[in-house]
Motif scaffolding. Structure first.
Motif, short mmCIF file in Angstrom:
data_model
loop_
_atom_site.label_atom_id
_atom_site.label_comp_id
_atom_site.label_asym_id
_atom_site.label_seq_id
_atom_site.Cartn_x
_atom_site.Cartn_y
_atom_site.Cartn_z
N ARG A 225 -3.06 3.01 11.12
CA ARG A 225 -1.74 2.41 10.99
C ARG A 225 -0.87 2.60 12.24
NH1 ARG A 225 1.63 2.65 5.37
NH2 ARG A 225 3.28 1.17 5.91
N ALA B 211 -0.62 -3.25 6.65
CA ALA B 211 -1.41 -3.22 5.42
C ALA B 211 -2.90 -3.24 5.72
CB ALA B 211 -1.02 -4.39 4.53
N SER C 299 1.77 -8.72 -4.07
CA SER C 299 0.87 -7.65 -3.66
C SER C 299 -0.59 -8.03 -3.92
CB SER C 299 1.20 -6.37 -4.44
OG SER C 299 0.23 -5.37 -4.18
N CYS D 234 -12.65 -5.28 1.33
CA CYS D 234 -11.27 -4.83 1.28
C CYS D 234 -10.98 -4.22 -0.08
CB CYS D 234 -10.31 -6.00 1.54
SG CYS D 234 -10.45 -6.71 3.19
N ASP D 235 -9.96 -3.40 -0.14
CA ASP D 235 -9.59 -2.73 -1.39
C ASP D 235 -8.66 -3.63 -2.18
OD1 ASP D 235 -9.34 -0.91 -3.39
OD2 ASP D 235 -8.16 0.55 -2.25
N GLY E 19 -5.67 0.85 5.45
CA GLY E 19 -6.85 1.21 4.66
C GLY E 19 -8.16 1.17 5.41
N THR F 227 -5.81 7.52 9.83
CA THR F 227 -5.51 6.11 9.59
C THR F 227 -5.32 5.40 10.92
OG1 THR F 227 -3.95 4.55 8.57
CG2 THR F 227 -3.05 6.63 9.39
N GLN G 99 0.84 -1.19 0.00
CA GLN G 99 0.00 0.00 0.00
C GLN G 99 0.88 1.24 0.00
OE1 GLN G 99 -0.55 -2.70 1.70
NE2 GLN G 99 -2.66 -3.30 1.32
N ASP H 184 -2.77 -5.28 -3.18
CA ASP H 184 -3.31 -3.92 -3.11
C ASP H 184 -3.81 -3.50 -4.49
OD1 ASP H 184 -3.60 -1.22 -1.81
OD2 ASP H 184 -2.18 -0.71 -3.40
#
Length: 535
Positions: A254, A169, A99, A206-207, A173, A252, A78, A101
Motif C-alpha cells: 500500500r 485497494a 464495495s 482477488c479477495d 491485499g 503490504t 478494505q 471487498d
C-alpha cells in the motif's frame, strides 16, 4: 427519492451521479470533501451539492436533512468499518455501497437485525462484484443449468482512470492469502481469459465476495474470482511485487501506491480504452459463458450500474426486502443491462464464446439515442441480427484508367445496371463484417467502434486500410463522413483521404443506399446505389 451519493465526485461516484441525474423519481445530492469539484459536477448535472467529510459530518447531515437513501462510494472499503451503514440505520435511511471487498460485503449481515428493526435496506456490493456476477449466475440457474464451478475475470482497459482509493485497494491485499481458498493469494493464481472483442487478457486471483457468497447461497463448490491489467508488463509487474508480501518480507504494498500509479500513468498510451468481463459457468450438464465488452472509455460505468439499478427500484417502491445483506438476489441481469441501454453507453453483453449475441448492436452503441432517427428499414438492418439482405444495384465505374487499376486492386464492383446484390452480415467479437456481392465481385469490410474514438464514430476496415467515419442521422437519413484514415495502423494525411459520400435512407420497407468513393487527382473509383430487403 432523496438520494445522497458519498464520494460523488470520484471515479465511480461521479459516473453513478451521471446515471441517476436525469431520473424524475430521484432527487440527487452529490456529496464529497472537495468543494470545487462538488460545485462543478452539481452545476453540470443540475443536482444539489453537499461538501462534507462523511466520517465527521454524516450523523449531523442525516439528522438535519430528509434523505431516503445513501449510496456509499467513498472507498477503499478494505479494512473500513460500517460507520456509514450504522448512521443510516439510526436515521431510517436506506444504504447501498459499491464495495467489492469480501470481508466488508460478507460481514454486512451483522447489521441485519438493526436494519430490519429500522425498516431499511442495507446492501453491500451493489457493483460488478458481486451484484453483476451474481445476476449472471442466477439467470443461468433460472434457465435450468446446474452450476458447481464458476470462473470470472474483470479486465478493464489501460485507459481506465485510477483513483487513489482504487490503487490503494489493489495494493493493500496483493500477496496476502485469500481466506477459504487454500493455496491462493491476492494477485496470484494467474489465468488467461478470452473476452470476445478484446482477445486474451491475464487475470489474477482477488479477495472478492463471490467464492463465499456463491457457495453459501447457490451451493457452488468452486469459484475463481479474478481481475487483471491490460498491459502484461503491469500485470506481471504487480504479480512479482506481490511475492515479497507472500513470503512475509513486506507487510503490504500500500505505501507504494503513489510511485506505482505514476508508472502506470506513464504507460497509459500503450493500452486502450476497451475493457470487459468474462464469466464461465460449468456443471454436470455442460458449460456456458457470458461476456461484456465496454468501449470508448465507458468501462468505469460498469461498477456503478447495479447501484443505479437498485436506487431506481427503491424509488419505484419495487424492493420490499429489508435488513442487511450482500447485493445478490435483488437485481436481475436484465435490470443491470438496462442501465447501459438507458445511458446510451458503448457497452454490450451476451452469452456465448464468439460475441455473436452481443446486444445492443454496433450501430445502437455508436448512435445511442439517435438510432431511432433512422428509417425503419435502416434500424432493422443495423440491429445486429446478422443474415443476408438482397436487392438490386446499379454501379458506375472509375472515371479513368488509373481509377480502373485502383478499383480492381480493391475488388470494387464493375460498372453494371440494375444487377442483383447480396450483402451478408456477420456479427462477432463486437464488430460487424459486411460481405457485398455484386457484378461478380466480392467486397468485404469490417466495422467496429475502434480504439480511442469519439462517440458517434465507427471504424471501417478494408484490409490494411482503416477509415474513421462520423455517423450522422437526420430525419431518417444516415450519412457517413470521413474523419480519419490509417494504413497498417499509421495515420495518413488528409490529402491522401478518399472522397466518400455514403447515404442510407428507407422507403416502402426497403433499405436504400447511395455510395460514391473517389480519390484526389484520380476522381471517381465507384458509385453504387440501389436497395436491399430482408424479405
Amino acid at each position: 427519492m432523496r438520494t445522497l451519493v458519498l464520494g460523488g465526485t470520484g471515479v465511480f461516484g461521479g459516473r453513478l451521479c451521471r446515471l441517476l441525474a436525469n431520473d424524475p423519481l430521484i432527487d440527487l445530492t452529490i456529496g464529497a470533501r472537495d468543494g470545487a469539484r462538488v460545485e462543478a459536477l452539481a452545476a453540470e448535472l443540475g443536482a444539489a451539492g453537499l461538501v462534507l467529510d462523511w466520517r465527521r459530518d454524516l450523523d449531523h447531515v442525516l439528522a438535519g436533512r430528509s434523505f431516503d437513501a445513501v449510496v456509499h462510494v467513498a472507498g477503499p472499503f478494505q479494512g473500513q468499518d460500517y460507520l456509514v451503514a450504522e448512521a443510516c440505520i439510526r436515521h431510517g435511511v436506506h444504504y447501498l455501497d459499491l464495495s467489492d471487498d469480501r470481508a466488508f460485503v460478507c460481514g454486512i449481515v451483522r447489521l441485519d437485525a438493526a436494519a430490519k428493526a429500522a425498516g431499511v435496506l442495507v446492501c453491500a456490493g451493489a457493483s460488478t462484484a458481486p451484484a453483476l456476477t451474481g445476476a449472471v449466475l442466477e439467470q443461468a440457474l433460472q434457465e435450468g443449468m446446474t452450476v458447481d464451478r464458476v470462473s470470472f475475470g474483470i479486465v478493464p482497459g489501460n485507459d481506465a482512470p485510477r483513483g487513489r482509493a482504487l490503487v490503494e485497494a489493489i495494493l493493500a491485499g496483493a500477496g496476502k492469502p485469500i481466506p477459504d481458498q487454500p493455496g491462493r493469494r491476492v494477485w496470484g493464481s494467474l489465468r488467461r481469459f478470452v473476452v470476445p472483442g478484446l482477445g486474451a487478457r491475464w487475470a489474477a486471483a482477488c479477495d472478492l465476495p463471490e467464492p463465499t457468497l456463491f457457495r453459501e447461497r447457490f451451493g457452488v463448490a468452486e469459484t475463481y474470482a479474478g481481475a487483471g491489467l491490460e498491459l502484461s508488463v503491469l500485470h506481471f509487474g504487480l504479480w512479482l511485487l506481490a511475492w515479497p508480501v507472500g513470503a512475509g518480507w513486506l507487510k503490504t504494498l500500500r505505501p507504494a501506491a503513489t510511485p506505482l500509479a505514476w508508472i502506470a500513468d506513464r504507460l497509459r498510451a500503450f493500452g486502450s480504452d476497451r475493457g470487459g468481463l468474462r464469466i464461465d459457468l460449468a456443471g454436470p450438464g455442460g458449460s456456458r459463458c457470458w461476456s461484456l465488452i465496454a468501449e470508448g472509455g465507458d468501462g468505469p460505468y460498469v461498477p456503478a450500474m447495479p447501484a443505479a439499478a437498485l436506487v431506481r427500484k427503491l424509488a419505484r417502491e419495487e424492493v420490499s426486502r429489508r435488513g442487511a445483506l450482500p447485493c445478490v438476489g435483488l437485481l436481475s441481469l436484465a435490470e443491470i443491462e438496462g442501465e447501459w441501454l438507458r445511458a446510451n453507453l458503448r457497452i454490450a453483453s451476451g452469452w456465448g464464446e464468439d460475441g455473436a449475441s452481443f446486444k445492443p448492436s454496433l450501430y445502437r452503441r455508436v448512435l445511442g439515442r439517435d438510432y431511432g432517427g433512422m428509417s425503419e428499414a435502416g434500424q432493422r438492418l443495423h440491429d445486429g441480427a446478422g443474415g443476408t439482405w438482397s436487392g438490386r444495384c446499379s454501379v458506375e465505374g472509375p472515371a479513368n484508367v488509373v481509377g480502373r487499376i485502383v478499383a480492381r486492386l480493391f475488388a470494387l464492383p464493375p460498372a453494371v445496371r440494375d444487377a442483383p446484390i447480396e450483402v451478408d452480415f456477420v456479427v462477432r467479437e463486437g464488430l460487424e463484417t459486411w460481405i457485398r456481392r455484386v457484378g461478380g465481385r466480392t467486397m468485404r469490410s469490417e466495422q467496429s467502434i475502434g480504439r480511442r474514438r469519439p462517440a458517434g464514430w465507427l471504424v471501417e476496415r478494408f484490409g490494411p486500410l482503416a477509415f474513421d467515419l462520423r455517423v450522422i442521422v437526420t430525419q431518417g437519413r444516415l450519412e457517413l463522413a470521413m474523419a480519419g484514415m490509417r494504413l497498417a495502423g499509421m495515420p495518413l494525411p488528409r490529402l491522401c483521404w478518399p472522397r466518400i459520400s455514403a447515404v442510407e435512407t428507407g422507403a416502402a420497407g426497403r433499405f436504400q443506399f447511395d455510395v460514391e468513393i473517389g480519390l484526389p487527382g484520380i476522381g471517381r473509383l465507384v458509385r453504387y446505389r440501389g436497395f436491399l430487403t430482408d424479405r
